[in-house]
Write a protein that holds these residues in place. Sequence first.
Motif, PDB file in Angstrom:
ATOM      1  N   HIS A  12       0.875  -1.183   0.000  1.00  0.00           N
ATOM      2  CA  HIS A  12       0.000   0.000   0.000  1.00  0.00           C
ATOM      3  C   HIS A  12       0.902   1.219   0.000  1.00  0.00           C
ATOM      4  O   HIS A  12       1.210   1.801   1.043  1.00  0.00           O
ATOM      5  N   SER A  13       1.360   1.590  -1.179  1.00  0.00           N
ATOM      6  CA  SER A  13       2.405   2.602  -1.301  1.00  0.00           C
ATOM      7  C   SER A  13       2.182   3.435  -2.556  1.00  0.00           C
ATOM      8  O   SER A  13       1.741   2.923  -3.584  1.00  0.00           O
ATOM      9  N   GLY A  14       2.492   4.716  -2.458  1.00  0.00           N
ATOM     10  CA  GLY A  14       2.370   5.606  -3.608  1.00  0.00           C
ATOM     11  C   GLY A  14       0.957   6.075  -3.857  1.00  0.00           C
ATOM     12  O   GLY A  14       0.681   6.711  -4.883  1.00  0.00           O
ATOM     13  N   GLN A  15       0.035   5.802  -2.930  1.00  0.00           N
ATOM     14  CA  GLN A  15      -1.354   6.203  -3.109  1.00  0.00           C
ATOM     15  C   GLN A  15      -1.514   7.702  -2.909  1.00  0.00           C
ATOM     16  O   GLN A  15      -0.758   8.338  -2.184  1.00  0.00           O
ATOM     17  N   MET A  16      -2.517   8.261  -3.578  1.00  0.00           N
ATOM     18  CA  MET A  16      -2.837   9.687  -3.473  1.00  0.00           C
ATOM     19  C   MET A  16      -4.140   9.837  -2.699  1.00  0.00           C
ATOM     20  O   MET A  16      -4.966   8.921  -2.640  1.00  0.00           O
ATOM     21  N   GLU A  17      -4.331  11.008  -2.098  1.00  0.00           N
ATOM     22  CA  GLU A  17      -5.562  11.279  -1.361  1.00  0.00           C
ATOM     23  C   GLU A  17      -6.005  12.715  -1.625  1.00  0.00           C
ATOM     24  O   GLU A  17      -5.207  13.567  -2.056  1.00  0.00           O
ATOM     25  N   LEU A  18      -7.282  12.992  -1.349  1.00  0.00           N
ATOM     26  CA  LEU A  18      -7.834  14.335  -1.483  1.00  0.00           C
ATOM     27  C   LEU A  18      -7.826  15.011  -0.126  1.00  0.00           C
ATOM     28  O   LEU A  18      -8.463  14.535   0.818  1.00  0.00           O
ATOM     29  N   VAL A  19      -7.085  16.111   0.005  1.00  0.00           N
ATOM     30  CA  VAL A  19      -7.008  16.875   1.256  1.00  0.00           C
ATOM     31  C   VAL A  19      -7.044  18.359   0.933  1.00  0.00           C
ATOM     32  O   VAL A  19      -6.244  18.844   0.114  1.00  0.00           O
ATOM     33  N   ALA A  20      -7.956  19.072   1.552  1.00  0.00           N
ATOM     34  CA  ALA A  20      -8.014  20.532   1.443  1.00  0.00           C
ATOM     35  C   ALA A  20      -7.969  21.008  -0.012  1.00  0.00           C
ATOM     36  O   ALA A  20      -7.266  21.949  -0.362  1.00  0.00           O
ATOM     37  N   GLY A  21      -8.720  20.316  -0.857  1.00  0.00           N
ATOM     38  CA  GLY A  21      -8.852  20.747  -2.240  1.00  0.00           C
ATOM     39  C   GLY A  21      -7.731  20.330  -3.166  1.00  0.00           C
ATOM     40  O   GLY A  21      -7.702  20.742  -4.325  1.00  0.00           O
ATOM     41  N   GLU A  22      -6.814  19.494  -2.682  1.00  0.00           N
ATOM     42  CA  GLU A  22      -5.705  19.050  -3.510  1.00  0.00           C
ATOM     43  C   GLU A  22      -5.582  17.532  -3.468  1.00  0.00           C
ATOM     44  O   GLU A  22      -5.874  16.900  -2.449  1.00  0.00           O
ATOM     45  N   ILE A  23      -5.157  16.966  -4.578  1.00  0.00           N
ATOM     46  CA  ILE A  23      -4.772  15.558  -4.610  1.00  0.00           C
ATOM     47  C   ILE A  23      -3.289  15.496  -4.273  1.00  0.00           C
ATOM     48  O   ILE A  23      -2.454  16.045  -5.001  1.00  0.00           O
ATOM     49  N   GLY A  84      -5.136   3.500 -13.884  1.00  0.00           N
ATOM     50  CA  GLY A  84      -4.116   3.214 -12.894  1.00  0.00           C
ATOM     51  C   GLY A  84      -4.192   4.259 -11.802  1.00  0.00           C
ATOM     52  O   GLY A  84      -5.276   4.698 -11.421  1.00  0.00           O
ATOM     53  N   GLY A  85      -3.048   4.686 -11.291  1.00  0.00           N
ATOM     54  CA  GLY A  85      -3.054   5.702 -10.240  1.00  0.00           C
ATOM     55  C   GLY A  85      -3.656   5.181  -8.965  1.00  0.00           C
ATOM     56  O   GLY A  85      -3.358   4.064  -8.537  1.00  0.00           O
ATOM     57  N   SER A  86      -4.517   5.972  -8.335  1.00  0.00           N
ATOM     58  CA  SER A  86      -5.193   5.591  -7.100  1.00  0.00           C
ATOM     59  C   SER A  86      -6.692   5.502  -7.340  1.00  0.00           C
ATOM     60  O   SER A  86      -7.292   6.407  -7.930  1.00  0.00           O
ATOM     61  N   ALA A  87      -7.287   4.418  -6.883  1.00  0.00           N
ATOM     62  CA  ALA A  87      -8.735   4.249  -6.993  1.00  0.00           C
ATOM     63  C   ALA A  87      -9.402   4.991  -5.840  1.00  0.00           C
ATOM     64  O   ALA A  87      -9.220   4.630  -4.671  1.00  0.00           O
ATOM     65  N   LEU A  88     -10.168   6.021  -6.183  1.00  0.00           N
ATOM     66  CA  LEU A  88     -10.839   6.851  -5.184  1.00  0.00           C
ATOM     67  C   LEU A  88     -12.269   7.132  -5.612  1.00  0.00           C
ATOM     68  O   LEU A  88     -12.544   7.334  -6.790  1.00  0.00           O
ATOM     69  N   GLY A  89     -13.158   7.181  -4.653  1.00  0.00           N
ATOM     70  CA  GLY A  89     -14.513   7.620  -4.941  1.00  0.00           C
ATOM     71  C   GLY A  89     -14.570   9.126  -5.077  1.00  0.00           C
ATOM     72  O   GLY A  89     -13.673   9.842  -4.625  1.00  0.00           O
ATOM     73  N   PHE A 121      -7.023   3.045  -3.104  1.00  0.00           N
ATOM     74  CA  PHE A 121      -6.476   1.726  -3.417  1.00  0.00           C
ATOM     75  C   PHE A 121      -5.418   1.850  -4.499  1.00  0.00           C
ATOM     76  O   PHE A 121      -5.592   2.579  -5.474  1.00  0.00           O
ATOM     77  N   VAL A 122      -4.324   1.108  -4.326  1.00  0.00           N
ATOM     78  CA  VAL A 122      -3.370   0.839  -5.386  1.00  0.00           C
ATOM     79  C   VAL A 122      -3.259  -0.681  -5.493  1.00  0.00           C
ATOM     80  O   VAL A 122      -3.988  -1.416  -4.816  1.00  0.00           O
TER      81      VAL A 122
END
Length: 343
Positions: A12-23, A84-89, A121-122
């Motif tokens: 579980h590495s290299g994943q991106m997340e949405l925080v404060a309007g930024e990925i 690819g990338g990160s699976a996010l809703g 998810f990655v």
Amino acid sequence: MKTIFSPLHAGHSGQMELVAGEIVPGFEMPSRAEYVRARVESEKLGPILPPVEHDLAAAKRVHAADYIDFLPTVWPEWEKSGRGGSALGYTWPTRGLRADVRPKTIDALLGYYSFDAGAPFVKGTWDAIKSSYDVALTAAELVKGGERSAFALCRPPGHHAGAAFMGGYCFINNAAVAAQWFRDQGAKKVSILDVDYHHGNGTQEIFYSRADVQVLNLHGDPMSEYPFFLGHADERGAGEGEGFNINYPMPPGTSWERWSASHEDACAKLQDYGPDAVVVSLGVDTFEKDPISQFKLKTEDYPKIGRRIARLGLPTLFVMEGGYAVEEIGINAVGVLTGFEEG
């Protein structure tokens, strides 16, 4: 104290997340667990053991079966959709929308089974989730087998995951799984003491109507702090569970003096409840240098937490949760554990 740890967390590495309007790159990164593992070794806390593999029956005792069945399918379905990338809703069934109809596409399902965009998810995420779950259950088995305590070095963490939702870096609620497993193995009552900076909203949701699992949460005030929509002091449980959910919301800038007073009260209430086992959701993002938290605990405070928990004199399972000041996470987390050993 024995530690259970799996290297599969690193998938579980290299994943991106949405925080404060930024990925942005995820704050919940593999080095967190590796710093803790290294500190366990350098402090000679005890042996580090691999987890025993378990089926998912224990997960389905606290989570909806369809939710657990969904998790291993996320990355294959995401790849099948050509991405690819990160699976996010990106769409959630909030008030006024229908949450009673399970959709079919992966984008819709990611929203259906989450409350935020903080559980990406990655490719290696499911293996990490499953290994974290195995770590928690293996450590619980040590405590059930007679060990005074054990440390489940779980990654990813779990306390934001509810019965049918993920979020906040969490997928399976390892602490809740362990508490239910203790009940299923004969414990009449179990207490979960959550010392993470962020409210364990998933743990509260899972046990809110139950009297056999007491949940005590010390955390940032949800009026201004994530996860925002649970964790108020007036949330005390419902039905049979009334009085067995206890929240200690505290303002930004809280230092050891105020935090420890809440901890002392929580420990007293836990002692009065009289559980057969204690599960500690061990987050150390209360640290003054944590990049996404607002409390002011210092490194020298963490052994005091462990010593107070030790005074309860109860079989205790520590389950790793948050902490994002990466270089200090090992020092602070293991400080709680060495304090417990001294207590």
